[in-house]
Design an enzyme around this catalytic site. Structure first.
Site, PDB file in Angstrom:
ATOM      1  N   GLY A   1      79.535  59.859   0.977  1.00  0.00           N
ATOM      2  CA  GLY A   1      79.315  58.901   2.142  1.00  0.00           C
ATOM      3  C   GLY A   1      79.035  59.914   3.293  1.00  0.00           C
ATOM      4  N   THR A   2      77.791  59.625   3.900  1.00  0.00           N
ATOM      5  CA  THR A   2      77.124  60.288   5.128  1.00  0.00           C
ATOM      6  C   THR A   2      76.277  59.387   6.075  1.00  0.00           C
ATOM      7  OG1 THR A   2      76.646  61.972   3.555  1.00  0.00           O
ATOM      8  CG2 THR A   2      75.494  62.272   5.303  1.00  0.00           C
ATOM      9  N   VAL A   3      76.052  59.845   7.125  1.00  0.00           N
ATOM     10  CA  VAL A   3      75.175  59.272   8.033  1.00  0.00           C
ATOM     11  C   VAL A   3      74.097  60.302   8.489  1.00  0.00           C
ATOM     12  CG1 VAL A   3      77.161  57.833   9.067  1.00  0.00           C
ATOM     13  CG2 VAL A   3      76.682  60.368  10.160  1.00  0.00           C
TER      14      VAL A   3
ATOM     15  N   MET B   1      70.517  59.534   3.670  1.00  0.00           N
ATOM     16  CA  MET B   1      71.829  60.034   3.408  1.00  0.00           C
ATOM     17  C   MET B   1      72.411  59.560   1.837  1.00  0.00           C
ATOM     18  SD  MET B   1      73.378  57.399   5.969  1.00  0.00           S
ATOM     19  CE  MET B   1      71.883  57.283   6.990  1.00  0.00           C
TER      20      MET B   1
ATOM     21  N   ARG C   1      70.404  55.876   2.175  1.00  0.00           N
ATOM     22  CA  ARG C   1      70.102  55.236   3.583  1.00  0.00           C
ATOM     23  C   ARG C   1      69.254  56.040   4.443  1.00  0.00           C
ATOM     24  NH1 ARG C   1      75.668  53.337   5.718  1.00  0.00           N
ATOM     25  NH2 ARG C   1      76.235  55.659   4.980  1.00  0.00           N
TER      26      ARG C   1
END
Length: 534
Positions: A353-355, A435, A507
């Protein structure tokens, strides 16, 4: 008026966005607006990136937080700069310690995989070196969102519920109760449109802002992390926190069809995207057909087999990563690609999980920045009274004895999050990123080739159906992937599964600058993506 924010009967098309004075592209609209507000206040692209990144810890806690790491590539004054703000493992994290606890694998949750968080140190380092505004001014929007509250966006709400449902079944120890108190105070995850606030988060951001993150690494916050860790037999200590320092590094690159593609060096996995591109540039590409996708997948698998074997803390690597980026090496690897799918060396790749965010201002400055807690909220631990969800980035270490990335004390783990940047003829084209853990180099490869080889605009390059290599010959494809290409790939030996959930396909965000200085951006349809432009 009642409606389902996750249900859409009709396909929607996002257009590319043009602007002249500034642009922010990221996965959450309120965070994008925070960055734009800072630009209008007199900040530059770096100030806007810090503001956006800090806001994302508040409005998208499902993928990043104060307790995670970040990396950045900054174009300023006609030059690229790289920042690695990844923390090291505790100095007491040894194989002997793991053996004493009967651990043959690293656990996903709890204190064992917790490494020193680098995100606040990264904000402070960027602000000090390149910012026009103070760190406090850059963090003000995030502080306001945390203290006053904000409505949760649809994709964030969906991921929050997944985490709550999973943690409810998995996290049973007393040390995990603070996650539920912080992120599910009403006994459930917040729904889309529901207002959420965290006074603890706001106070922590204020302390970071007022002390240029020194309180986080040397003061009261560091003491709280130490106290929490000691209480539950964790390994991280205040002295581990105090030893942290964001590092300035030289980006690495390969040339690809007239462009220079830039990534960060190890312990970052950006070299994998570069290796795959280097292999692909030796092929003459005429049609975006199944033969093309087959070559892409095989090139990526070969790049991963090298990357997972070699990428580690630079102090522990067996060879210079630049050796793997030469045209000669790419030619050797290219020869291994046949008409049939091959079995690569690496094992199964875990999710994450990343932004990601990209910023640009009217003066020509641009930032590619990425931030993560890993695997959503991370370790499942929240430091009492702070709102800080500690990441579990230690899972990036290998348990293989003798491996350069073998788990050990005061080491940086193999890191999945990678910001990207493109230049041409010594001039900035712009920042890009995708990401999503081990999907990231796969996304970089696909989005860049969509842009350069097939001349797609930024939005189209992001919208195009994606594939995802998982392990061996297993390949996931989105359900919009053309059926005839799926059939042909199967005949080539790929084991294909059509995914109904596109949440693992990464994303991305893109901002390109044209020769006249006009900015053009695309944002991710697989997230709550938004471009704020001026």
């Amino acid at each position: 008026m009642k409606f389902d924010p996750d249900f859409y009967q009709f396909n929607s098309r996002r257009n590319v966005v043009y602007a002249r004075n500034g642009m922010i592209a990221t996965s959450q609209p309120l965070a994008a607006q925070a960055g734009l507000d800072i630009l209008k206040k007199g900040g530059n692209a770096v100030d806007a990136a810090i503001a956006t990144a800090a806001a994302l810890t508040v409005v998208e806690p499902t993928s990043n937080g104060i307790g995670g790491d970040n990396f950045a590539i900054v174009w300023i004054n006609g030059r690229l700069h790289g920042m690695n703000s990844c923390g090291r493992s505790p100095k007491t994290l040894t194989r002997e310690k793991l053996d004493q606890n009967g651990l043959s694998t690293l656990p996903k949750h709890g204190f064992i995989p917790v490494t020193v968080p680098g995100a606040p140190g990264g904000w402070a380092a960027l602000s000090e070196r390149f910012g026009n505004l103070s760190l406090f001014e850059a963090l003000e929007p995030a502080i306001s969102y945390a203290r006053d509250g904000y409505p949760v966006s649809p994709v964030v709400a969906r991921n929050w519920k997944k985490a709550f449902d999973s943690y409810t079944g998995l996290l049973k120890g007393e040390e995990f109760k603070h996650w539920f108190e912080t992120f599910a105070p009403n006994g459930k995850a917040p729904e889309a449109g529901e207002k959420f606030r965290s006074e603890d988060h706001a106070r922590t951001l204020e302390k970071i802002a007022n002390t240029s993150a020194r309180d986080f690494y040397e003061g009261e916050i560091a003491g709280k992390i130490d106290e929490y860790s000691r209480k539950y037999n964790g390994l991280i200590r205040k002295e581990d926190m105090a030893a942290f320092k964001a590092e300035w590094v030289e980006p690495i690159s390969v040339g690809y069809r007239g462009y220079d593609i830039w990534e960060l060096p190890p312990n970052n996995q950006g070299a994998i995207a570069l290796m795959a591109l280097n292999i692909m540039k030796g092929f003459e590409l005429e049609t975006r057909d199944s033969a093309f996708f087959h070559k892409q997948v095989e090139a990526l698998k070969l790049a991963f087999s090298d990357g997972l074997a070699e990428i580690a803390d630079p102090m522990h690597m067996r060879s210079d990563i630049k050796n793997y980026l030469s045209d000669e090496y790419a030619k050797i690897r290219r020869k291994l690609i046949t008409e049939k799918a091959i079995m690569p060396k690496p094992g199964k790749l875990p999710p994450g999980g990343t932004v990601y965010l990209a910023t640009a201002d009217g003066e020509g400055n641009m930032v590619s920045m990425i931030q993560s807690n890993y695997m959503g909220f991370g370790s499942g631990l929240v430091v009492p009274g702070t709102g800080i969800a500690l990441h579990n980035r230690g899972l990036g270490f290998s348990m293989e004895k003798g491996h350069p990335n073998e788990v050990g004390p005061s080491k940086k783990p193999y890191h999945t999050i990678i910001p990207g940047f493109v230049t041409k003829g010594g001039k900035a084209v712009g920042p890009f990123g995708v990401m999503g853990a081990y999907m990231q180099p796969q996304g970089h490869l696909q989005v860049l080739m969509n842009s350069i080889d097939w001349h797609m605009n930024p939005q189209d390059a992001l919208d195009a159906p994606r594939w995802q290599w998982v392990e061996g010959k297993k390949l996931l494809v989105e359900d919009t992937f053309p059926e005839e290409m799926v059939s042909d790939l199967i005949s080539r030996g790929h084991e294909i599964e059509i995914a109904k959930d596109n949440s693992t396909f990464g994303r991305g965000e893109i901002i390109w600058r044209n020769d006249s200085g006009v900015l053009c951006g695309g944002t991710e349809m697989r997230a709550d993506g938004c471009i704020a432009a001026w």
